[in-house]
Design a protein around this motif. Sequence first.
Motif, PDB file in Angstrom:
ATOM      1  N   LEU A   1       0.795  -1.230   0.000  1.00  0.00           N
ATOM      2  CA  LEU A   1       0.000   0.000   0.000  1.00  0.00           C
ATOM      3  C   LEU A   1       0.830   1.284   0.000  1.00  0.00           C
ATOM      4  O   LEU A   1       0.522   2.212  -0.753  1.00  0.00           O
ATOM      5  CB  LEU A   1      -0.956  -0.007   1.194  1.00  0.00           C
ATOM      6  N   PRO A   2       1.877   1.432   0.818  1.00  0.00           N
ATOM      7  CA  PRO A   2       2.627   2.698   0.790  1.00  0.00           C
ATOM      8  C   PRO A   2       3.199   3.030  -0.577  1.00  0.00           C
ATOM      9  O   PRO A   2       3.174   4.191  -1.001  1.00  0.00           O
ATOM     10  CB  PRO A   2       3.738   2.463   1.832  1.00  0.00           C
TER      11      PRO A   2
ATOM     12  N   ALA B   1      13.341  -0.702  -8.334  1.00  0.00           N
ATOM     13  CA  ALA B   1      13.615   0.315  -9.351  1.00  0.00           C
ATOM     14  C   ALA B   1      12.782   0.067 -10.598  1.00  0.00           C
ATOM     15  O   ALA B   1      12.205   1.005 -11.174  1.00  0.00           O
ATOM     16  CB  ALA B   1      15.103   0.320  -9.692  1.00  0.00           C
ATOM     17  N   LEU B   2      12.707  -1.182 -11.034  1.00  0.00           N
ATOM     18  CA  LEU B   2      11.891  -1.513 -12.206  1.00  0.00           C
ATOM     19  C   LEU B   2      10.406  -1.324 -11.906  1.00  0.00           C
ATOM     20  O   LEU B   2       9.643  -0.861 -12.759  1.00  0.00           O
ATOM     21  CB  LEU B   2      12.173  -2.948 -12.634  1.00  0.00           C
ATOM     22  N   ALA B   3       9.994  -1.669 -10.685  1.00  0.00           N
ATOM     23  CA  ALA B   3       8.580  -1.552 -10.325  1.00  0.00           C
ATOM     24  C   ALA B   3       8.098  -0.111 -10.344  1.00  0.00           C
ATOM     25  O   ALA B   3       6.941   0.155 -10.675  1.00  0.00           O
ATOM     26  CB  ALA B   3       8.346  -2.159  -8.941  1.00  0.00           C
ATOM     27  N   GLY B   4       8.976   0.848  -9.998  1.00  0.00           N
ATOM     28  CA  GLY B   4       8.555   2.244 -10.027  1.00  0.00           C
ATOM     29  C   GLY B   4       8.197   2.711 -11.423  1.00  0.00           C
ATOM     30  O   GLY B   4       7.147   3.335 -11.642  1.00  0.00           O
TER      31      GLY B   4
ATOM     32  N   SER C   1      14.625   1.259   0.504  1.00  0.00           N
ATOM     33  CA  SER C   1      14.615  -0.051   1.149  1.00  0.00           C
ATOM     34  C   SER C   1      15.451  -0.087   2.421  1.00  0.00           C
ATOM     35  O   SER C   1      15.058  -0.730   3.402  1.00  0.00           O
ATOM     36  CB  SER C   1      15.139  -1.121   0.175  1.00  0.00           C
ATOM     37  N   GLY C   2      16.604   0.586   2.411  1.00  0.00           N
ATOM     38  CA  GLY C   2      17.542   0.440   3.509  1.00  0.00           C
ATOM     39  C   GLY C   2      17.457   1.472   4.614  1.00  0.00           C
ATOM     40  O   GLY C   2      17.630   1.141   5.797  1.00  0.00           O
ATOM     41  N   LEU C   3      17.189   2.734   4.262  1.00  0.00           N
ATOM     42  CA  LEU C   3      17.186   3.790   5.283  1.00  0.00           C
ATOM     43  C   LEU C   3      16.136   3.579   6.374  1.00  0.00           C
ATOM     44  O   LEU C   3      16.423   3.845   7.553  1.00  0.00           O
ATOM     45  CB  LEU C   3      17.001   5.157   4.616  1.00  0.00           C
ATOM     46  N   PRO C   4      14.915   3.115   6.063  1.00  0.00           N
ATOM     47  CA  PRO C   4      13.967   2.857   7.160  1.00  0.00           C
ATOM     48  C   PRO C   4      14.465   1.791   8.135  1.00  0.00           C
ATOM     49  O   PRO C   4      14.215   1.891   9.344  1.00  0.00           O
ATOM     50  CB  PRO C   4      12.701   2.394   6.429  1.00  0.00           C
ATOM     51  N   LEU C   5      15.189   0.776   7.652  1.00  0.00           N
ATOM     52  CA  LEU C   5      15.726  -0.247   8.542  1.00  0.00           C
ATOM     53  C   LEU C   5      16.787   0.341   9.469  1.00  0.00           C
ATOM     54  O   LEU C   5      16.845   0.011  10.660  1.00  0.00           O
ATOM     55  CB  LEU C   5      16.309  -1.394   7.715  1.00  0.00           C
ATOM     56  N   VAL C   6      17.630   1.206   8.906  1.00  0.00           N
ATOM     57  CA  VAL C   6      18.651   1.862   9.729  1.00  0.00           C
ATOM     58  C   VAL C   6      17.990   2.754  10.780  1.00  0.00           C
ATOM     59  O   VAL C   6      18.391   2.765  11.963  1.00  0.00           O
ATOM     60  CB  VAL C   6      19.604   2.674   8.846  1.00  0.00           C
TER      61      VAL C   6
ATOM     62  N   VAL D   1      10.939   8.189   8.075  1.00  0.00           N
ATOM     63  CA  VAL D   1      11.976   8.042   7.043  1.00  0.00           C
ATOM     64  C   VAL D   1      11.461   7.205   5.885  1.00  0.00           C
ATOM     65  O   VAL D   1      11.721   7.504   4.712  1.00  0.00           O
ATOM     66  CB  VAL D   1      13.238   7.416   7.655  1.00  0.00           C
ATOM     67  N   GLY D   2      10.708   6.157   6.196  1.00  0.00           N
ATOM     68  CA  GLY D   2      10.174   5.301   5.141  1.00  0.00           C
ATOM     69  C   GLY D   2       9.218   6.030   4.227  1.00  0.00           C
ATOM     70  O   GLY D   2       9.293   5.891   2.997  1.00  0.00           O
ATOM     71  N   VAL D   3       8.321   6.823   4.801  1.00  0.00           N
ATOM     72  CA  VAL D   3       7.350   7.555   3.975  1.00  0.00           C
ATOM     73  C   VAL D   3       8.060   8.574   3.084  1.00  0.00           C
ATOM     74  O   VAL D   3       7.744   8.705   1.893  1.00  0.00           O
ATOM     75  CB  VAL D   3       6.301   8.241   4.874  1.00  0.00           C
ATOM     76  N   VAL D   4       9.024   9.293   3.631  1.00  0.00           N
ATOM     77  CA  VAL D   4       9.729  10.304   2.846  1.00  0.00           C
ATOM     78  C   VAL D   4      10.525   9.661   1.718  1.00  0.00           C
ATOM     79  O   VAL D   4      10.483  10.116   0.567  1.00  0.00           O
ATOM     80  CB  VAL D   4      10.655  11.135   3.762  1.00  0.00           C
ATOM     81  N   THR D   5      11.256   8.588   2.025  1.00  0.00           N
ATOM     82  CA  THR D   5      12.067   7.955   0.985  1.00  0.00           C
ATOM     83  C   THR D   5      11.207   7.292  -0.085  1.00  0.00           C
ATOM     84  O   THR D   5      11.564   7.312  -1.265  1.00  0.00           O
ATOM     85  CB  THR D   5      13.011   6.919   1.607  1.00  0.00           C
ATOM     86  N   VAL D   6      10.082   6.726   0.286  1.00  0.00           N
ATOM     87  CA  VAL D   6       9.200   6.115  -0.713  1.00  0.00           C
ATOM     88  C   VAL D   6       8.582   7.185  -1.609  1.00  0.00           C
ATOM     89  O   VAL D   6       8.428   6.981  -2.819  1.00  0.00           O
ATOM     90  CB  VAL D   6       8.111   5.273  -0.021  1.00  0.00           C
ATOM     91  N   GLN D   7       8.244   8.352  -1.033  1.00  0.00           N
ATOM     92  CA  GLN D   7       7.694   9.416  -1.862  1.00  0.00           C
ATOM     93  C   GLN D   7       8.745   9.963  -2.824  1.00  0.00           C
ATOM     94  O   GLN D   7       8.443  10.260  -3.983  1.00  0.00           O
ATOM     95  CB  GLN D   7       7.138  10.540  -0.994  1.00  0.00           C
ATOM     96  N   VAL D   8       9.978  10.088  -2.364  1.00  0.00           N
ATOM     97  CA  VAL D   8      11.064  10.498  -3.257  1.00  0.00           C
ATOM     98  C   VAL D   8      11.264   9.460  -4.352  1.00  0.00           C
ATOM     99  O   VAL D   8      11.469   9.795  -5.525  1.00  0.00           O
ATOM    100  CB  VAL D   8      12.363  10.714  -2.460  1.00  0.00           C
TER     101      VAL D   8
END
Length: 292
Positions: free
Chosen positions: A123-124, A194-197, A234-239, A252-259
């Motif tokens: 969903l996100p 990357a391909l999915a985007g 993928s990685g920054l939210p885990l960190v 962090v996850g929401v911001v990076t996914v929107q970017v």
Amino acid sequence: MDQVEGPLHVVEAPVVAAADPFDPESRTAELPRGGIPETVIPGDPLVPGPGTRHWAGRVVAVLGRDGARLVPGMALAALPMHFFVGRLDDTVIAAPALFDLAGGFGLLLLPTMWLAYLTVSALPFVICLAAAVGVAVPSAADGVRPGLRQVWAAVAYRLRGLWIWFAAVGLVSGGLSLVAHAAVAVVASTAVLALAGVFGCVVLIERGHGIRRAAHLLGRGPALGMVAVSGAASGLPLVADEVFGGLAATVVGVVTVQVWAVAALVAYAQGRRSEGPVTSRSLRAELNVPED
């Protein structure tokens, strides 16, 4: 009618002679020569020029122009990102406990847990990508930020197919984490994201095309740039989760996914431009084509 009488004259020389470039008093004009004129495409607010530098600059410009309008979609995406069911490998660990539940009948819940995970975790990405397309394309085409109703009308009929495809992407990524080495799984999942985007933009704007079309456009655009952005998503939210906790990981996850979503849209537009002239207005026209 009055009959016009007069002699006919045959002209054996050009009526307009070519201009003498060294004669400033010449009153004749140089006629255009035959051939195809060069197509000049002015700077578009969404479609970048060739190269990673133009792509990155246009991503920053789109985020600066439409970032405020993307906030409602980011807030909506934060809910499933923060309260999602859990990691796919956690459900595998829970299998023995489910087997003991109700004499083994509880093991039948495992596919349901997988389905819930894949559905909610997709969903996100679906929300952020749909928001990026629904906001950035009309904003670049018209110069006016669209309202929520206009954004919803542009993408609503295509969200179901997009959601199904991203659930399949989650299945691939989650399956890799179970059967492959951690490093291999991370690299492969990043490439898939990357391909999915770009594929999501194909589904939302073009329809009727598949993975091969998305791979073709990504190959004509900033593939390495998209891999880097996808790795960050993928990685920054885990960190952030390890260092600051779950709430920070959600932000962090929401911001990076929107970017990532905006970067995918700009990469898609760059790939389309490499095939021929395309503008944000032509993309908006494709997006507004009614469903059959």
